[in-house]
Scaffold this active site. Structure first.
Site: not given
Ligand SMILES: NC(=O)c1ccc[n+]([C@@H]2O[C@H](COP(=O)([O-])OP(=O)(O)OC[C@H]3O[C@@H](n4cnc5c(N)ncnc54)[C@H](OP(=O)(O)O)[C@@H]3O)[C@@H](O)[C@H]2O)c1
Length: 357
Positions: A97, A243, A245
């Site tokens: 990230y 993930s 949502l």
């Protein structure tokens, strides 16, 4: 008529009445929401059912960093502070990230919030693709440097693909754990068979596999069918649902205002779920989330997260990401109520009709 998104304002924890109490210097005071912790896997980690996903802190850099809009330091600080005040006690980040920028931003925000490594935990990940297991010991100093001294409570292998076997990777992870450089060991995106291989390799060192981080939400329930969830339950390994949502879809905001899809900067808009046919297919589920949200004085996102952390006993943790401070404030409140067993079942049935996967 489509409603304008309520989504563009930055609402910090201090802006609203009834918000969690945050001290003047940003230090979380005793008003932090009380949350029942659960044990992660066979480890001694007692964690909140929700952690915060920190992919969004990538600052637009690195291999996967352009997926999300760039967040500034003030918003990152606010998201972390709000999460802590809402009872979240752990954070998920990764080497990939932003090539360490998410780890750095998270460590800065935790320090600024006055959080303590004794009660706030970090999970990060080693990136295995085009590497061998030998890179695990070679890169650990860099991980700890990026985390500015914050300990690594859970170190995960990010993907099942590398030039080395899972066993070789676990042997290197075990050495780091024995040397006290990491506390617990997890994997991500591992199949049921690879989870077994990893756990077996760790048992040979007197250790256990703590977690498998995989995609899981009301619109993607493949882990219930491919053996991952059953194997996790059998081995006592926790599932960390990423993930949760479906990258914002389960908030219902794109269903209520499809024009928002055009404003997405990253590649999400190209995925089928965000296209008109995809939104139409999942509308019945969003309608039911809306109804339950009214019943619980909650939001559809909170109901979707609540389902994840209650549908399988205490096996599943979820790590929603936040692009804006008010997402974090909203999402932590998913830990303040519990859907009834009939509602959990009903949502599962409805999601099976709407989900493509
Ligand atoms: N291990 C892996 O391979 C892997 C893969 C993916 C993710 N992850 C981890 O899982 C975390 C979460 O996954 P994710 O970021 O892919 O998806 P997600 O948590 O399902 O979605 C996050 C996005 O949804 C929107 N959102 C969040 N809360 C909202 C709310 N209350 N109302 C409206 N919109 C809301 C925001 O995007 P917009 O505002 O831009 O719409 C936010 O950036 C990541 O941060 C990362 O730590 C791991």
């Amino acid at each position: 008529m489509a409603q304008p998104e309520h989504d563009e304002q930055s609402i910090t924890a201090t802006d609203k009445e009834n918000s969690f109490r945050v001290g003047a210097a940003g230090v979380v005071k005793d008003g932090a929401q009380q949350v029942k912790l659960r044990r992660m896997g066979n480890s001694d980690l007692e964690l909140s059912p929700l952690g915060l996903g920190c992919w969004q802190f990538s600052k637009g850099s690195g291999m996967v960093g352009k997926f999300w809009p760039v967040l500034n330091d003030a918003d990152i600080a606010s998201i972390v502070r709000t999460s802590l005040a809402g009872g979240i006690n752990w954070f998920d980040t990764a080497e990939v990230y932003g090539g360490g920028r998410s780890e750095e931003a998270l460590a800065d925000a935790l320090h600024a919030a006055g959080a303590s490594p004794r009660e706030t935990y970090i999970a990060t990940k080693w990136w295995p693709i085009m590497r061998t297991a030998g890179s695990i010991p070679r890169t650990i100093d860099e991980r700890l440097r990026r985390l500015k001294g914050w300990p690594i409570d859970l170190y995960q292998v990010h993907q099942p693909y590398s030039f080395s076997s899972a066993t070789a990777e676990m042997n290197e992870m075990a050495k780091l754990a024995k040397a006290g450089r990491i506390r617990h060991i997890g994997v991500s995106n591992f199949s049921a068979a690879k989870m077994r291989e990893a756990d077996k390799a760790l048992r040979a060192h007197g250790l256990r596999l703590t977690s498998n981080q995989v995609k899981y939400n009301l619109l993607d329930r493949r882990i219930e069918r491919n053996g991952i969830l059953d194997t996790a339950k059998e081995l006592g390994v926790s599932i960390i649902a990423y993930s949760p949502l479906e990258q914002g879809l389960l908030s219902g905001k794109f269903h209520k205002n499809p024009a928002l899809v055009k404003g997405i900067t990253g590649p999400r808009k190209f995925s089928g779920g965000f296209k008109p046919a995809g939104l139409q297919r999942t509308q019945p589920l969003i309608n039911r989330l809306d109804e339950l949200a009214v019943k619980y004085g909650a939001s559809p996102s909170q109901v979707a997260l609540n389902w994840l952390i209650h549908a399988n006993g205490e096996t599943v943790f979820a790590i929603p990401g936040a692009s804006k401070p008010h997402h974090a404030e909203e999402n932590v409140r998913a830990m303040t109520f519990a859907l009834g067993s009939d509602e959990l079942r009903e949502l599962a049935e409805l999601s099976a009709l709407c989900a493509k996967r």
